[in-house]
Every structure is written in C-alpha cells, then in structure tokens.
Design a protein around this motif. Structure first.
Motif, PDB file in Angstrom:
ATOM      1  N   ALA A 149       0.828  -1.207   0.000  1.00  0.00           N
ATOM      2  CA  ALA A 149       0.000   0.000   0.000  1.00  0.00           C
ATOM      3  C   ALA A 149       0.857   1.250   0.000  1.00  0.00           C
ATOM      4  N   ARG A 150       1.944   1.237   0.754  1.00  0.00           N
ATOM      5  CA  ARG A 150       2.842   2.399   0.772  1.00  0.00           C
ATOM      6  C   ARG A 150       3.506   2.591  -0.589  1.00  0.00           C
ATOM      7  N   THR A 151       3.869   1.480  -1.222  1.00  0.00           N
ATOM      8  CA  THR A 151       4.451   1.596  -2.568  1.00  0.00           C
ATOM      9  C   THR A 151       3.457   2.210  -3.544  1.00  0.00           C
ATOM     10  N   GLY A 152       2.209   1.707  -3.489  1.00  0.00           N
ATOM     11  CA  GLY A 152       1.182   2.292  -4.356  1.00  0.00           C
ATOM     12  C   GLY A 152       0.939   3.754  -4.055  1.00  0.00           C
ATOM     13  N   LEU A 153       0.948   4.132  -2.755  1.00  0.00           N
ATOM     14  CA  LEU A 153       0.771   5.538  -2.390  1.00  0.00           C
ATOM     15  C   LEU A 153       1.925   6.384  -2.903  1.00  0.00           C
ATOM     16  N   LYS A 154       3.147   5.862  -2.787  1.00  0.00           N
ATOM     17  CA  LYS A 154       4.310   6.616  -3.264  1.00  0.00           C
ATOM     18  C   LYS A 154       4.219   6.866  -4.762  1.00  0.00           C
ATOM     19  N   TYR A 155       3.802   5.822  -5.497  1.00  0.00           N
ATOM     20  CA  TYR A 155       3.668   5.982  -6.949  1.00  0.00           C
ATOM     21  C   TYR A 155       2.559   6.983  -7.294  1.00  0.00           C
ATOM     22  N   ALA A 156       1.389   6.836  -6.621  1.00  0.00           N
ATOM     23  CA  ALA A 156       0.275   7.746  -6.906  1.00  0.00           C
ATOM     24  C   ALA A 156       0.604   9.176  -6.492  1.00  0.00           C
ATOM     25  N   GLN A 157       1.291   9.330  -5.337  1.00  0.00           N
ATOM     26  CA  GLN A 157       1.644  10.673  -4.881  1.00  0.00           C
ATOM     27  C   GLN A 157       2.662  11.313  -5.813  1.00  0.00           C
TER      28      GLN A 157
END
Length: 424
Positions: A149-157
């Motif tokens: 989830a953090r990886t996905g958030l980093k990519y989306a952010q």
C-alpha cells in the motif's frame, strides 16, 4: 266602401267560425314569431358550437440534463472491530457504554480471570502453538500488505505531485487531474487501512501468545487478563455486558471510528448496471441544511433478493460511496443513519429538452401536441433520457416549439385550443 265590404263579409261568416284578423296585423304577428324562432335557433347553435379547450403550454428549449438514480441508503463505519475473548474464563462486568471513546492499547475493554487448565495435553499445546503461528503469519501478511500500500501511495503521490500544477499550462484536462488526485487519496486511505490491519494482527498475536502462556503457567493469586482496544475509536455496541463465563472467541464488544463513514445503498440491479465507480453522488435528507457530496467507490458484483413493501421480489445490489469531504456538519452522522442518495448516471451540458408532462404514449411511440395557431397538432417524438421533469428530444421537435402540458382527453389532432393565460 271598404268598411261596408268588411261588414258584409262578417255578416256572411257563420258565428261558429273564427273571425279573420285584419291583413296587416297578421303579417306583423308572423314576423315576430319568425324572429323569435330564429333567435332561439341561434342560441341553441351557439350553445352547441365547440369551444376552444383551455390548455397549459410548455416550450421546447436547449439546456443541461442530468439523469439520476435515487434510492434510500444508510451510513456505516467502514472498518468495524469485534473484540472477542482470547481464552475461557470468568469475565467481569463491562463498564463501557456505546459512545465511549477508546484508545489503542490503552483502554481496557474487559477483564477476564482465566480458569486453570485441567490438563496440559499435547493437543491443547499444539492448538495454542498453531494459533500463535497463525497470528504471526497474519502479522507478516499485514506487513506485506502495508508495504504494498505504501508503494502504491508513493507511486500515486509522485504522479499527483508531477501533474497537479500542469492544468494551468493546459497539459492535461481537469478530469484527468481530478482522477490523479482521487487515486492519491484512495491510496492514502489504503495505507491507513493497512496500518489498522497491522495493528489488529499485532493484537491478535499478543492474544495468542497470552493464551499460550496461560496454558503453560496459569495465572495465580486472582490476577486477571486485560483485554485492550486494538484501535482508536468509539464503542458501537456492547455484546456482553454482564459478568459471565466466556468461551474463547466469544464476542464482547464492537468498536469503530465514526469519522470513517461510508454510504451503502441497495440499488435495483437494472439501475446498478449503469453506475460506474467514481460517479458523483448527492446525499440528501441526512439532517443537514445542504446536500453532501460523495463518490461511488464500489458496485458489488453479487445481487440479492429483497421483498418490497408491496410484496414484490426485487434483485438489488449494494453500491458503496465515500464522502468527498468530512465537513463539521457531517460529524453528527453516526453508524446506520438513514440518508437518500442520488447517483449521477448520465449528464449533458446542452441538449434539446421538452417537459416530461407534454409526452404521452400511443402504442409503442411517444407523441405530443404542438400548439399551432390555436390548433392542437399531434406529432411523433423520438425521446431519449429523462430525469422525470425534462426529457431529451432526439427527433420530432425543435427549439422554440410550444407543446401542450398534460392535455385532457377531449383534445384530439386538430382540436381548437387556447392558452390558459390568454383571453378566449
């Protein structure tokens, strides 16, 4: 001379016959009777003459049209946690009440005095160890989910930081910009949910280890086990308030965060097929002065059967929506509160519209009456989408046409009509 002739004629007339009136008076009487008969005929003809029917007229014009699917819904807390007894024992009375605030790993939800294990057999030890191993595996899985989830958030952010200032330069559209922002917000929510899941996994591991310790060395001197809250939130429901003997896994209390609300609406399956994730939702009748805004997050793939108030079986689908912003007024909403939702399924900024009250069915065709210089003229209309008040016109009418609103049964093609606001 003439008088003498009249007297001679009267003398020659027998007494049993009526005397003839003078010629001039007979003509006048006939003329008056004829005029009266003609006047009576004229009055009857005027009364029988068809009068124009008073009608209300609407105007066909261009404008925006939004089609909604409206249904009752209710709020619910997204993440609910039912805290259960970690082991068998004598539970003390629960002092918490619905609405009380709890803090993670601080608030004591219940106290359980464990009973002594009658036998420390191999099966009980193996089961306890298996629960510990399962809790450790669940914690590892929660860790992996949080990392993803953090990886996905980093990519989306990163994508959002890259393009959020590009709209002013005309690089991307406002719709794409909103999509990137919504994606970043959703990923942030997934990270928070993953953190909650990790906390629950840690708590379950602690419970499993505590049960293992109880099997190996039971607590002495009346010392009780404290069951603490796994997350921050409020008490939603106390499922076992009185002191009693509990078994492992018996539900004790339900907790959640009222600030993390979502809306569930049971939509008819024929309407749910046109609802897409991300659709705009207007939340009404929730108790506030202004409607709240939300967006569809998920349309569940499986329907269920529900019997309506009229006894009709209906296939319905759960549609889940999230509030766009948590305003101070929305904090008054709680779990399972009733609301009304209007989901946007179609929108056009400019289309030809006719009042829905001007259309009527004739066989399989839509028709309407045009107001044509005091005459009603029936025309066939190809209708499109409608919101119940206005209907999209695809063919048959043009902008500026005047149509009859709710025409009575006496109006036919070619009938004389007059506008209600005009004198006859």
């Amino acid at each position: 001379m003439s008088e003498a002739k009249n007297e001679a004629a009267n003398a020659a007339t027998p007494p049993w016959e009526a005397k003839r009136p003078p010629t001039g008076r007979g003509l006048m009487r006939k003329l008056v009777i004829g005029l009266m008969v003609a006047g009576l005929i004229g009055v009857v003809a005027y009364a029988l003459k068809a009068r124009p029917v008073e009608v209300e007229v609407g105007v066909v014009q261009n404008g925006p049209l939004t089609v909604y699917v409206s249904e009752e819904g209710k709020t619910r807390i997204r993440n609910r946690y039912i805290v259960a007894a970690p082991l068998a024992g004598s539970m003390q009375r629960v002092t918490l009440k619905p609405g009380d605030e709890v803090k993670c790993n601080e608030t004591v939800l219940a106290r359980i005095e464990p009973s002594l294990a009658p036998l420390l057999d191999a099966r009980s030890r193996a089961q306890a160890q298996a629960r510990v191993d399962g809790a450790m595996a669940a914690r590892s899985r929660a860790n992996e989910a949080m990392d993803m989830a953090r990886t996905g958030l980093k990519y989306a952010q990163t994508n959002w930081d890259r393009i959020k200032h590009n709209t002013d330069k005309g690089v991307i559209s406002a719709t794409d910009r909103d999509a990137f922002q919504r994606e970043a917000d959703m990923k942030a929510g997934e990270v928070r949910a993953a953190e909650f899941a990790l906390q629950v996994a840690e708590f379950e591991l602690t419970q499993a280890r505590a049960a293992m310790l109880q099997l190996e060395s039971p607590v002495e001197d009346g010392k009780s086990i404290e069951v603490r809250s796994p997350v921050n939130g409020l008490v939603l429901r106390v499922q076992q308030e009185s002191a009693t003997i509990v078994a492992p896994g018996a539900p004790i209390i339900e907790i959640g965060d009222p600030g993390d609300l979502e809306i569930e609406a049971e939509i008819l399956s024929r309407d749910a097929v046109v609802i897409q994730p991300g659709a705009v939702v207007t939340v009404e009748q929730w108790g506030g002065d202004e409607p709240a805004k939300a967006r569809v997050r998920r349309v569940e793939p499986a329907a269920f059967t529900k019997v309506s108030a009229l006894g009709v079986e209906e296939q319905r689908v759960l549609v889940l929506s999230d509030f766009v912003a948590q305003t101070p007024a929305l904090k008054a909403l709680g779990d399972r509160y009733r609301v009304e939702v209007r989901v946007v399924v179609w929108h056009s900024d400019d289309t030809l519209l006719v009042p829905a009250g001007a259309l009527f069915r004739e066989g399989s065709e839509w028709k309407t009456f045009l107001f044509d210089d005091g005459m009603a003229r029936a025309v066939t209309v190809k209708a499109g989408r409608t919101d119940g008040k206005l209907t999209q016109v695809l063919d048959g009418l043009k902008a500026g046409d005047e149509v009859l609103m709710h025409p009575p049964d006496t109006v036919q093609d070619g009938s004389a009509v007059v506008k209600r606001d005009e004198p006859k």
